[in-house]
Design a protein around this motif. Structure first.
Motif, PDB file in Angstrom:
ATOM      1  N   MET A  27     -98.400 -42.505  10.272  1.00 55.04           N
ATOM      2  CA  MET A  27     -98.119 -41.186   9.683  1.00 55.04           C
ATOM      3  C   MET A  27     -96.688 -41.127   9.146  1.00 55.04           C
ATOM      4  N   ARG A  82     -95.624 -41.739   5.137  1.00 54.20           N
ATOM      5  CA  ARG A  82     -95.035 -40.631   4.389  1.00 54.20           C
ATOM      6  C   ARG A  82     -93.536 -40.841   4.168  1.00 54.20           C
ATOM      7  N   ASN A 100     -91.297 -38.204   2.106  1.00 58.65           N
ATOM      8  CA  ASN A 100     -90.369 -37.360   2.859  1.00 58.65           C
ATOM      9  C   ASN A 100     -88.939 -37.545   2.376  1.00 58.65           C
ATOM     10  N   GLN A 156     -90.076 -33.392  11.085  1.00 61.55           N
ATOM     11  CA  GLN A 156     -91.395 -32.763  11.081  1.00 61.55           C
ATOM     12  C   GLN A 156     -92.486 -33.819  11.079  1.00 61.55           C
ATOM     13  N   SER A 157     -92.263 -34.891  10.335  1.00 61.22           N
ATOM     14  CA  SER A 157     -93.258 -35.951  10.245  1.00 61.22           C
ATOM     15  C   SER A 157     -93.438 -36.645  11.592  1.00 61.22           C
ATOM     16  N   GLY A 169     -93.802 -33.102  14.470  1.00 63.09           N
ATOM     17  CA  GLY A 169     -94.563 -31.885  14.182  1.00 63.09           C
ATOM     18  C   GLY A 169     -93.651 -30.767  13.699  1.00 63.09           C
ATOM     19  N   CYS A 182    -108.044 -28.755   8.955  1.00 64.32           N
ATOM     20  CA  CYS A 182    -106.643 -28.640   9.358  1.00 64.32           C
ATOM     21  C   CYS A 182    -106.359 -27.194   9.757  1.00 64.32           C
ATOM     22  N   CYS A 219    -106.699 -32.022  13.204  1.00 64.24           N
ATOM     23  CA  CYS A 219    -105.484 -31.945  12.392  1.00 64.24           C
ATOM     24  C   CYS A 219    -104.822 -30.597  12.629  1.00 64.24           C
ATOM     25  N   GLY A 231    -101.290 -28.254  12.326  1.00 62.51           N
ATOM     26  CA  GLY A 231     -99.976 -28.163  11.691  1.00 62.51           C
ATOM     27  C   GLY A 231     -99.230 -26.933  12.157  1.00 62.51           C
ATOM     28  N   THR A 291     -95.780 -30.432   5.571  1.00 65.32           N
ATOM     29  CA  THR A 291     -97.116 -29.946   5.903  1.00 65.32           C
ATOM     30  C   THR A 291     -98.120 -30.376   4.833  1.00 65.32           C
ATOM     31  N   GLN A 303     -99.011 -33.847   5.415  1.00 63.23           N
ATOM     32  CA  GLN A 303     -99.907 -33.977   6.558  1.00 63.23           C
ATOM     33  C   GLN A 303    -101.349 -33.695   6.148  1.00 63.23           C
ATOM     34  N   GLN A 325    -102.764 -36.513   4.022  1.00 65.38           N
ATOM     35  CA  GLN A 325    -103.110 -37.650   4.864  1.00 65.38           C
ATOM     36  C   GLN A 325    -104.447 -37.425   5.580  1.00 65.38           C
TER      37      GLN A 325
END
Lengths: 314, 401
Positions: free
Chosen positions: A1, A5, A9, A277-278, A281, B199, B226, B228, B240, B243, B246
Motif C-alpha cells: 500500500m 502509492r 503521495n 496517512q498512507s 491511516g 469502502c 476497506c 478510510g 484517501t 486508498q 487501490q
C-alpha cells in the motif's frame, strides 16, 4: 500500500506542501524581523482566498460546472484573480500591522501582548467573514479542472500540480532574491539582525516592518490562488485555521526566520502528511506531521536549516 | 368550482400514486428499481391536524415549539417551526371549540443556549407538550429538566441513538435514529451493487463514527474491508482517493457531513474514480450539490426522512403560507404537532394526561405510522434513498424494512 502509492503521495505532497511553504514564508518573515508569531497570518491568507473568489465572480464566472473557456483565457483570468488576491492580502497585512501591532510597539508593550493581539486579530477577521458570508463555503468556482499531463513512475502528475509547484518555486526565488540581493532586502536583514544598530545606521525600521508584512501578505495571496485552484470549496471563514497551523509548523520545522527553511519545511510537511496517512491511516495524518516536527526539534531545536534571516548568510 | 375540480384530480393522482407505491413496496428489494415513482402519497387514513372538528379544550391551552429560530443552522429549525405553526393554524380553523396557542422558544440550537428558553417553557403551565428539540446535542442538554417536569416532548429530527437510553419517560422520537439508518443503508447497497467490497469512509464526529460502525457491521468484515478516515475541516483528500483507487470497491459509503463530502467527491471524480458514492442524511443538503459542482451527480443519499412531494395538500398549504416548499423534516414536525393536538382535542387537559395519550398513541401520520416503544423509539422507521440528479436532490426509492 505505502510503496504502491509512494510516488503519488510524494507528488501530491509536494503540490500541497508548496501552498504550506508560501504561507510559511509570511510567518517566517515577520518572525525574523519582529520575533512575533503573527497568528493572524492565516486570516490574511483567507482574505486572499476571498479576494480570488470574488474576482472570479466579478469576471462573470458562476458557481457550478467548470466553464468552457480557452486555455489562454483561463490563464489570463487566473493571473488576474491571483494578482487581486495578492494585493488584497498584502494590503490587509499592512493594515493589520498598522492597526494591531504598531500601537503596541509605540508603547513598548511586552511580547506577550503582541501574541494575544495576534490571536485576537485572527478571531476578529475570521468572525467578520462568518457574520458577513455565513458558515457555509462559497459556491464552487473552478476554472481549470485537473488533468494528468504525464507520469512519474506510474503516478500521474496533473496540470494543476505542475503549475502550482513551478509557480511556488518561482515566487520563492523572487522573495529570496529580494531579501538577499536588494537594497530593501538588506534593510530587512539588518533590522532582523540588530534593530538598534540598523536604526542608527539610517535604516527606517518602520518601513522595513511594513515591507515585511507586505511581502508576507503578497505570498499568502498567491498561496490563496493555488489553494482555491486545488480546493475550490476552500472559500470559507475558517478555511485558514488548519492550514495556518500547518504552515506555522512548516516554518518552525525548517527553522523559523529562515526563508529557505520555510520552503523546505512546507514541502517536507506536505509529503510527510501523505506518507503518514498512507502508512497509518487518515486518523494519523496530523499526528505524523507533528510528531515529525517534535522529533526534528529535539535534535535541531532551531529547525532543519536554523534561524538565519538575520545572520546575513547569503 | 375550479378549486374543487383541482382537489378531485389531486385525490385521483394521490390514489394512483398510493397504488403504485404499494406495488413497488411489495416487489421487494430488487436492485434495478430506481425509476419507479418513489415518493409516497398522503395515506388515506392519515390523521391530520384538523381532526374531526369536534375538539374541546380550555381557552389558553398551549403547545410549544422549542428549537433554533435564529441561531445555529437556523434554516432547519424554521422548517420545523413553520410546519408546527401550520398544523396549529389548521387545527384552530377546523375546531371552533378548541383554539390552541403555539408558543415559540428560540433554543439557539446549541446545548449551552437551549437550557434557559426550555426552562421558561417548562414554567409556563399552559404548555402541555413540546415539538422539538431539533438537534441531538441540545436535546441531551434539556432532557433531564423536561423529564422532571413530565412535559411530553416529540422530536421531529434529533437522531442520536443515545437519546432514548437515558430512561426519560417523556421523550419520543418521530423518526428513525442513526442506528436504523446504518443497517438500512448497508442493506440497500447490498441489493443495489451486489458488492464484493465497499469502502466505508468516516469523519471524526460522533455521528460519522457511529454510522460507519453500524454500516460496517451490517456489511460484514469481508465487504467492509476497506476503511478510510478523514478529519473535520479536511479539504485535501489525495491519500484517501489513492486508498479507494487501490481497493477498487463497488461502492463508497461516506459517513459524515456535506462540508467534507463535497470536496471529497470532487477529488474522487477528478482522479477518475467513478465508483458509486453513497452518503447519509448529514450530506443530504443543497450545499453538497452546489459545492461539489457537478461531481455530486449520481450520488445516493440515505435519510430517515420521508419524501414530502407526494403530500400535495400539505406541501401546497406550506408553500402558500411560507412562500417556500417544505424542507427536510417539515412533514415530521407536522405529524408530531398533529399528535399533540389530537390529544388535546380528545380531552387531555394536563401534562400527565397528554403524556399518557402520546405514550399509548397508535395512528397513521403523513410520513409513517406512529406508535412508540416504551423507550420512545418508533416501532416503524422507514428510511429512504435520495439521488442527486443534475443540481437537484430527488427521491430514489424507499428501503424496504
Amino acid at each position: 500500500m505505502f510503496l504502491d502509492r509512494f510516488w503519488a503521495n510524494t507528488i501530491n505532497g509536494l503540490s500541497y506542501g508548496s501552498i504550506y511553504a508560501l504561507v510559511a514564508l509570511g510567518y517566517t518573515l515577520v518572525y525574523g524581523v519582529l520575533q512575533l508569531i503573527n497568528f493572524a497570518h492565516s486570516e490574511i491568507f483567507v482574505i486572499g482566498v476571498f479576494g480570488v473568489y470574488f474576482t472570479f465572480l466579478a469576471l462573470g464566472f458562476q458557481p457550478g460546472q467548470t466553464p468552457n473557456v480557452p486555455l489562454a483565457g483561463i490563464i489570463a483570468n487566473l493571473v488576474l484573480a491571483g494578482a487581486v488576491g495578492m494585493i488584497l492580502a498584502g494590503v490587509a497585512a499592512v493594515i493589520l500591522e498598522r492597526v494591531a501591532y504598531r500601537p503596541l510597539r509605540k508603547r513598548n508593550a511586552p511580547r506577550l501582548a503582541f501574541l494575544i493581539t495576534a490571536i485576537g486579530a485572527s478571531f476578529v477577521i475570521q468572525q467578520v467573514f462568518r457574520i458577513t458570508r455565513g458558515s457555509n463555503p462559497e459556491g464552487t468556482i473552478r476554472l481549470l479542472p485537473p488533468e494528468p499531463l504525464f507520469r512519474i513512475f506510474g503516478a500521474p502528475v496533473t496540470n494543476l500540480q505542475v503549475i502550482i509547484i513551478l509557480a511556488a518555486l518561482a515566487l520563492f526565488v523572487v522573495a529570496d532574491t529580494f531579501v538577499n540581493r536588494t537594497r530593501l532586502g538588506r534593510g530587512v536583514r539588518a533590522v532582523a539582525q540588530d534593530p538598534a544598530t540598523a536604526t542608527l545606521m539610517g535604516v527606517n525600521r518602520e518601513r522595513v516592518i511594513m515591507i515585511t508584512f507586505l511581502l508576507g501578505g503578497l505570498l499568502a495571496g498567491a498561496a490563496a490562488l493555488f489553494y482555491l485552484m486545488t480546493i475550490p470549496q476552500g472559500a470559507v471563514f475558517n478555511g485558514g485555521f488548519l492550514l495556518g497551523i500547518k504552515a506555522f509548523a512548516a516554518a518552525v520545522l525548517g527553522g523559523i526566520g529562515n526563508l529557505r527553511g520555510a520552503l523546505l519545511g512546507g514541502l517536507i510537511l506536505g509529503i510527510a502528511e501523505n506518507y503518514g496517512q498512507s502508512l497509518f491511516g487518515g486518523d494519523w495524518r496530523d499526528v505524523v506531521a507533528f510528531v515529525l516536527l517534535v522529533g526534528v526539534l529535539m535534535f535541531r531545536p532551531t529547525g532543519i536549516l536554523g534561524e538565519s534571516l538575520g545572520k546575513a548568510r547569503v | 368550482m375550479v378549486r374543487r375540480r383541482f382537489a378531485a384530480a389531486g385525490a385521483l393522482v394521490a390514489a394512483a400514486a398510493l397504488v403504485l407505491s404499494g406495488c413497488a413496496n411489495q416487489s421487494g428489494s430488487g436492485p434495478a428499481q430506481t425509476s419507479a415513482a418513489p415518493a409516497p402519497a398522503q395515506p388515506n387514513n392519515a390523521v391530520l391536524p384538523a381532526g374531526d372538528g369536534q375538539g374541546k379544550c380550555a381557552p389558553g391551552t398551549s403547545i410549544a415549539y422549542v428549537g433554533t429560530l435564529a441561531g445555529q443552522n437556523a434554516a432547519l429549525g424554521q422548517a420545523i417551526a413553520n410546519a408546527t405553526e401550520l398544523a396549529v393554524n389548521q387545527h384552530n380553523q377546523a375546531n371552533a371549540g378548541c383554539k390552541v396557542t403555539l408558543v415559540k422558544a428560540d433554543s439557539g440550537g446549541t446545548p449551552d443556549t437551549a437550557v434557559g428558553p426550555t426552562q421558561a417553557v417548562i414554567n409556563n403551565q399552559a404548555v402541555l407538550g413540546i415539538v422539538g428539540l431539533p438537534f441531538s446535542g441540545e436535546s441531551k442538554a434539556v432532557g433531564p429538566a423536561l423529564n422532571a417536569a413530565g412535559l411530553v416532548n416529540i422530536t421531529p429530527s434529533a437522531t442520536n441513538p443515545g437519546l432514548t437510553k437515558n430512561g426519560w419517560t417523556n421523550f419520543f422520537r418521530g423518526l428513525g435514529n442513526d442506528a436504523v439508518q446504518g443497517p438500512a443503508a448497508a442493506k440497500w447497497m447490498q441489493g443495489k451493487f451486489n458488492p464484493q467490497k465497499i469502502c466505508v469512509i468516516k469523519d471524526d464526529s460522533d455521528y460519522g463514527i457511529g454510522l460507519a460502525t453500524a454500516v460496517s457491521q451490517a456489511l460484514g468484515p469481508q465487504v467492509a474491508s476497506c476503511q478510510g478516515d478523514v478529519k473535520t475541516n479536511q479539504k485535501e483528500f489525495s491519500a484517501t482517493v489513492g486508498q479507494v483507487q487501490q481497493a477498487a470497491p463497488q461502492a463508497i459509503f461516506y459517513a459524515g457531513y456535506y462540508t467534507e463530502a463535497a470536496p471529497l467527491i470532487q477529488q474522487l471524480r477528478d482522479a477518475g474514480v467513478q465508483t458509486p458514492f453513497v452518503a447519509p442524511d448529514g450530506v443530504k443538503d443543497e450545499q453538497f450539490v452546489v459545492n461539489a459542482a457537478g461531481s455530486a451527480n449520481g450520488s445516493f443519499l440515505t435519510c430517515p426522512c420521508v419524501p414530502q412531494e407526494g403530500f400535495t395538500a400539505f406541501t401546497q398549504a406550506y408553500q402558500q403560507a411560507y412562500n417556500t416548499p417544505p424542507q427536510t423534516y417539515s412533514a415530521e414536525a407536522y405529524d408530531a404537532t398533529t399528535i399533540l393536538l389530537q390529544g388535546i382535542d380528545k380531552g387531555a387537559n394536563s401534562r400527565p394526561a397528554l403524556l399518557n395519550f402520546v405514550r399509548s398513541y397508535n395512528g397513521q401520520g403523513l410520513t409513517k405510522k406512529f406508535q412508540w416503544q416504551p423507550n420512545g423509539e418508533l416501532t416503524d422507521t422507514p428510511v429512504y434513498v435520495y439521488r442527486v440528479d443534475g443540481d437537484k436532490i430527488v427521491t430514489d426509492s424507499p428501503i424496504s424494512g
